[in-house]
Design a protein around this motif. Structure first.
Motif, mmCIF file in Angstrom:
data_model
loop_
_atom_site.group_PDB
_atom_site.id
_atom_site.type_symbol
_atom_site.label_atom_id
_atom_site.label_comp_id
_atom_site.label_asym_id
_atom_site.label_seq_id
_atom_site.Cartn_x
_atom_site.Cartn_y
_atom_site.Cartn_z
ATOM 1 N N MET A 4 9.606 1.815 18.302
ATOM 2 C CA MET A 4 9.174 3.204 18.231
ATOM 3 C C MET A 4 10.234 4.057 17.533
ATOM 4 S SD MET A 4 6.752 5.079 18.764
ATOM 5 C CE MET A 4 5.856 6.236 19.695
ATOM 6 N N ALA A 5 11.495 3.805 17.782
ATOM 7 C CA ALA A 5 12.564 4.544 17.119
ATOM 8 C C ALA A 5 12.553 4.288 15.619
ATOM 9 C CB ALA A 5 13.916 4.157 17.716
ATOM 10 N N VAL A 6 12.300 3.064 15.218
ATOM 11 C CA VAL A 6 12.227 2.724 13.801
ATOM 12 C C VAL A 6 11.053 3.439 13.145
ATOM 13 C CG1 VAL A 6 11.827 0.849 12.166
ATOM 14 C CG2 VAL A 6 13.414 0.522 14.065
ATOM 15 N N VAL A 7 9.927 3.491 13.823
ATOM 16 C CA VAL A 7 8.743 4.162 13.288
ATOM 17 C C VAL A 7 9.007 5.653 13.128
ATOM 18 C CG1 VAL A 7 6.352 4.788 13.816
ATOM 19 C CG2 VAL A 7 7.119 2.438 14.142
ATOM 20 N N VAL A 8 9.650 6.260 14.108
ATOM 21 C CA VAL A 8 9.966 7.690 14.030
ATOM 22 C C VAL A 8 10.934 7.953 12.881
ATOM 23 C CG1 VAL A 8 11.117 9.594 15.239
ATOM 24 C CG2 VAL A 8 9.460 8.165 16.443
ATOM 25 N N LEU A 9 11.962 7.147 12.736
ATOM 26 C CA LEU A 9 12.913 7.327 11.649
ATOM 27 C C LEU A 9 12.267 7.129 10.284
ATOM 28 C CD1 LEU A 9 16.113 5.627 13.101
ATOM 29 C CD2 LEU A 9 15.723 8.055 12.686
ATOM 30 N N LEU A 10 11.373 6.168 10.169
ATOM 31 C CA LEU A 10 10.650 5.974 8.913
ATOM 32 C C LEU A 10 9.749 7.167 8.603
ATOM 33 C CD1 LEU A 10 9.716 2.184 9.017
ATOM 34 C CD2 LEU A 10 11.322 3.328 7.478
ATOM 35 N N GLY A 11 9.151 7.747 9.622
ATOM 36 C CA GLY A 11 8.336 8.939 9.432
ATOM 37 C C GLY A 11 9.154 10.118 8.951
ATOM 38 N N VAL A 12 10.325 10.319 9.539
ATOM 39 C CA VAL A 12 11.216 11.400 9.108
ATOM 40 C C VAL A 12 11.684 11.163 7.678
ATOM 41 C CG1 VAL A 12 13.467 12.456 9.542
ATOM 42 C CG2 VAL A 12 11.934 11.989 11.441
#
Length: 64
Positions: A4-12
């Protein structure tokens, strides 16, 4: 949880890159929505920049 952290960082990251693309496109005369996104991106950059400057000046002693 780590995924989930990776997905959020990729979104940002995608939002940041998209904002930069819109700034360049708006400088070349893009459509109205691109100019709007570029204005928001510039405003966010100014907020980040000013928050970093105010934090660094409050920590300096000024004794140079």
């Amino acid at each position: 949880m780590e995924t989930m952290a990776v997905v959020v960082l990729l979104g940002v990251l995608a939002l940041a890159v998209g904002g930069c693309v819109c700034v360049v496109w708006a400088e070349r005369g893009g459509p109205r929505w691109v100019r709007g996104v570029a204005a928001v991106t510039r405003f966010a950059g100014e907020l980040v920049s000013s928050s970093g400057k105010s934090g660094s000046t409050s920590r300096s002693s000024g004794g140079d």
